[in-house]
Write a protein that holds these residues in place. Structure first.
Motif, PDB file in Angstrom:
ATOM      1  N   UNK A  84       0.833  -1.208   0.000  1.00  0.00           N
ATOM      2  CA  UNK A  84       0.000   0.000   0.000  1.00  0.00           C
ATOM      3  C   UNK A  84       0.867   1.259   0.000  1.00  0.00           C
ATOM      4  N   UNK A  85       2.027   1.171   0.610  1.00  0.00           N
ATOM      5  CA  UNK A  85       2.897   2.344   0.730  1.00  0.00           C
ATOM      6  C   UNK A  85       3.705   2.570  -0.549  1.00  0.00           C
ATOM      7  N   UNK A  86       4.031   1.479  -1.241  1.00  0.00           N
ATOM      8  CA  UNK A  86       5.093   1.571  -2.261  1.00  0.00           C
ATOM      9  C   UNK A  86       4.688   1.258  -3.687  1.00  0.00           C
ATOM     10  N   UNK A  87       3.583   0.544  -3.902  1.00  0.00           N
ATOM     11  CA  UNK A  87       3.248   0.153  -5.275  1.00  0.00           C
ATOM     12  C   UNK A  87       2.535   1.296  -5.992  1.00  0.00           C
ATOM     13  N   UNK A  88       3.029   1.621  -7.188  1.00  0.00           N
ATOM     14  CA  UNK A  88       2.381   2.650  -7.997  1.00  0.00           C
ATOM     15  C   UNK A  88       2.743   4.059  -7.585  1.00  0.00           C
ATOM     16  N   UNK A  89       3.788   4.199  -6.776  1.00  0.00           N
ATOM     17  CA  UNK A  89       4.207   5.513  -6.293  1.00  0.00           C
ATOM     18  C   UNK A  89       4.198   5.517  -4.773  1.00  0.00           C
ATOM     19  N   UNK A  90       4.888   6.469  -4.180  1.00  0.00           N
ATOM     20  CA  UNK A  90       4.958   6.522  -2.708  1.00  0.00           C
ATOM     21  C   UNK A  90       3.672   7.129  -2.154  1.00  0.00           C
ATOM     22  N   UNK A  91       3.043   6.409  -1.237  1.00  0.00           N
ATOM     23  CA  UNK A  91       1.736   6.820  -0.707  1.00  0.00           C
ATOM     24  C   UNK A  91       1.903   7.183   0.773  1.00  0.00           C
ATOM     25  N   UNK A  92       2.163   8.446   1.040  1.00  0.00           N
ATOM     26  CA  UNK A  92       2.508   8.827   2.419  1.00  0.00           C
ATOM     27  C   UNK A  92       1.392   8.581   3.426  1.00  0.00           C
ATOM     28  N   UNK A 142      -5.856  13.841   6.267  1.00  0.00           N
ATOM     29  CA  UNK A 142      -6.412  12.801   5.397  1.00  0.00           C
ATOM     30  C   UNK A 142      -6.868  11.602   6.219  1.00  0.00           C
ATOM     31  N   UNK A 143      -8.044  11.107   5.862  1.00  0.00           N
ATOM     32  CA  UNK A 143      -8.638   9.956   6.541  1.00  0.00           C
ATOM     33  C   UNK A 143      -8.146   8.675   5.869  1.00  0.00           C
ATOM     34  N   UNK A 144      -7.891   7.650   6.663  1.00  0.00           N
ATOM     35  CA  UNK A 144      -7.461   6.348   6.149  1.00  0.00           C
ATOM     36  C   UNK A 144      -8.446   5.828   5.102  1.00  0.00           C
ATOM     37  N   UNK A 145      -7.922   5.505   3.939  1.00  0.00           N
ATOM     38  CA  UNK A 145      -8.741   4.936   2.860  1.00  0.00           C
ATOM     39  C   UNK A 145      -8.421   3.443   2.765  1.00  0.00           C
ATOM     40  N   UNK A 146      -9.366   2.588   3.150  1.00  0.00           N
ATOM     41  CA  UNK A 146      -9.068   1.144   3.155  1.00  0.00           C
ATOM     42  C   UNK A 146      -8.977   0.549   1.741  1.00  0.00           C
ATOM     43  N   UNK A 147      -9.266   1.363   0.735  1.00  0.00           N
ATOM     44  CA  UNK A 147      -9.194   0.920  -0.670  1.00  0.00           C
ATOM     45  C   UNK A 147     -10.292  -0.085  -1.028  1.00  0.00           C
ATOM     46  N   UNK A 148     -11.342  -0.139  -0.217  1.00  0.00           N
ATOM     47  CA  UNK A 148     -12.563  -0.855  -0.608  1.00  0.00           C
ATOM     48  C   UNK A 148     -13.730  -0.073  -0.021  1.00  0.00           C
TER      49      UNK A 148
END
Ligand SMILES: NC(=O)N[C@@H](CC(=O)O)C(=O)O
Ligand SMILES: [Zn+2]
Ligand SMILES: [Zn+2]
Length: 345
Positions: free
Chosen positions: A206-214, A332-338
Motif C-alpha cells: 500500500x505504501x510503495x506500489x504505484x508511487x509513494x503513498x505517504x 487525510x482519513x485512512x482509505x481502506x481501498x474498498x
C-alpha cells in the motif's frame, strides 16, 4: 439488513495531540468510543503526573458537549522518570500505564529511553504495584532493517526485560508481525498486544506500489502480507490477549505530503466500519466485541462498558470524508481501498 450490537468499544492506543488538532479530532473518537489510552508523545512530552493531569483537563475541555468519554492517561518514560511520581499517579487513578519509546523510534520520541538500565528503578516499581508498561516495540539501531525492527526488539529488549522482571505487565502496542503475535501467544502471562485497524487491512504494498503513498506510512511500518494475515488471525480469534488500539495518529497533510513525511495514519473516524468489514470477511463478526470491547478492559483490570453500539450493514457504501478539516489544517482519513458498508447507527 444485517446488524450487530456490541458493548461500546474502547481504543487502547490513541494520539489526540493538543490545541487545535485535539479539538479537531476528539469528536471522531468520543462519538464511538467510551475510553481511550492517550499517548503522551506531545511536544514537550507528558512526563510527570502533573503533566498528565493538565493534559487530561485540556482533553476534557475539548470534548464535544454531551459526549461522555474517559481519557486514560499515560506517562512518557524517560531516563529521569521518578518512581515515586509514577506510583503517586497510579495510586491516584490518573495514570493507567507508562509508555516506553526507544529514543528515536517514532514521532516525537527523541526524549525516550536510550539505556534501559537507567529506567530499571521505575520499571521495578511498576512491576511491584502492577502498573502496565506500554511499549513501542522497535529497535532504532541504524544497522537493523526497518522491516526487522520489531522482531529484533522482541529478541534483544523485550524478552530480556520480561525475564528480568517477570511481574511487569507489558502491552506490546501496534503489533505488526507474526513474530510479535507468536511471542505473545507463547508467553505464559503478563503480556498482551494491541493491533491497529490499518495493519489488519494494508500490507507494505500500500505504501510503495504505484508511487509513494505517504498516507499509508506509519510506524511500525506495515509488513509483508503473511504478517497481515497473522494479525487478522489473532484479532479475530477471540484470544483475550489481543485487542484494539487504533494508533490513530493525525498529522496535517503538508507534514505527510513532503520529502520527509511524518509517520501516522488517521483512522478514528472510520475504524468501527473498517473493523466490521474485516471481521465479516473473516467470518468472525461474533468476535468483534471481544476484540474491540472486552479484551482490552480485562487486560487493564477495568469493567467493560455497560452501554452498547449497533453496527448496521447498509446496501450502499457509507460515505466518509477523504479528509477532515481541523483548526491545525487538513488531515487525510485512512482509505481502506474498498467500499465500507458497515455503519455505526
Ligand atoms: N504510529 C505512528 O506512525 N505515529 C505515531 C507514533 C507511534 O505510535 O509510533 C505518532 O505519534 O504520529
Ligand atoms: Zn508507536
Ligand atoms: Zn501510536
Amino acid at each position: 439488513m444485517r446488524s450487530i450490537t456490541i458493548r461500546r468499544p474502547d481504543d487502547w492506543h490513541l494520539h489526540l495531540r493538543d490545541g487545535a488538532m485535539l479539538e479537531g479530532v476528539i469528536g471522531d473518537t468520543s462519538r464511538h468510543f467510551a475510553r481511550a489510552i492517550i499517548m503522551p508523545n506531545l511536544v514537550p512530552p507528558v512526563v510527570t503526573t502533573a503533566d498528565a493531569k493538565a493534559y487530561r483537563d485540556r482533553i476534557m475541555a475539548a470534548l464535544p458537549k454531551g459526549d461522555r468519554f474517559e481519557p486514560l492517561m499515560t506517562l512518557y518514560l524517560t531516563e529521569d522518570t521518578s518512581p515515586d511520581d509514577v506510583e503517586e499517579g497510579a495510586r491516584s487513578g490518573l495514570v493507567t500505564a507508562v509508555k516506553l519509546y526507544p529514543a528515536g523510534a517514532t514521532t516525537n520520541s527523541h526524549g525516550g529511553v536510550r539505556d534501559m538500565a537507567k529506567a530499571m528503578p521505575v520499571l521495578e516499581r511498576m512491576a511491584k504495584i502492577g502498573l502496565p508498561l506500554c511499549v513501542h516495540g522497535e529497535v532504532t539501531t541504524p544497522e537493523v532493517d526497518i522491516f526487522d525492527r520489531e522482531k529484533v526488539f522482541i529478541d534483544t529488549v523485550l524478552d530480556p526485560l520480561r525475564r528480568r522482571l517477570p511481574d511487569l505487565k507489558v502491552t506490546m502496542e501496534h503489533v505488526t508481525t507474526s513474530d510479535g503475535i507468536d511471542y505473545i501467544r507463547s508467553a505464559e502471562r503478563n503480556i498482551a498486544g494491541s493491533i491497529t485497524t490499518h495493519h489488519l487491512i494494508i500490507n507494505r504494498n500500500a505504501i510503495l506500489v504505484g508511487g509513494i503513498k505517504p498516507h499509508y506510512y506509519c510506524l511500525p511500518v506495515a509488513k509483508r502480507e503473511s504478517h497481515r494475515l497473522a494479525l487478522r488471525a489473532a484479532a479475530t480469534s477471540g484470544d483475550r490477549r489481543f485487542f484494539l488500539g487504533t494508533d490513530s495518529a493525525p498529522h496535517v497533510d503538508p507534514l505527510k505530503e513532503c520529502a520527509c513525511g511524518c509517520a501516522g495514519i488517521y483512522t478514528s473516524i472510520n475504524t468501527m466500519s473498517c473493523l466490521a468489514h474485516v471481521f465479516e470477511q473473516e467470518n468472525a463478526l461474533d468476535k468483534l466485541e471481544a476484540f474491540a470491547s472486552l479484551n482490552g478492559p480485562a487486560w487493564y483490570g477495568l469493567a467493560p462498558n455497560e452501554d452498547t453500539i449497533t453496527l448496521v450493514r447498509r446496501d450502499t457504501p457509507v460515505p466518509y470524508p477523504a479528509k477532515i478539516e481541523t483548526g491545525a489544517g487538513p488531515v487525510t482519513v485512512f482509505d481502506p481501498m474498498f467500499d465500507l458498508f458497515w455503519d455505526v447507527s
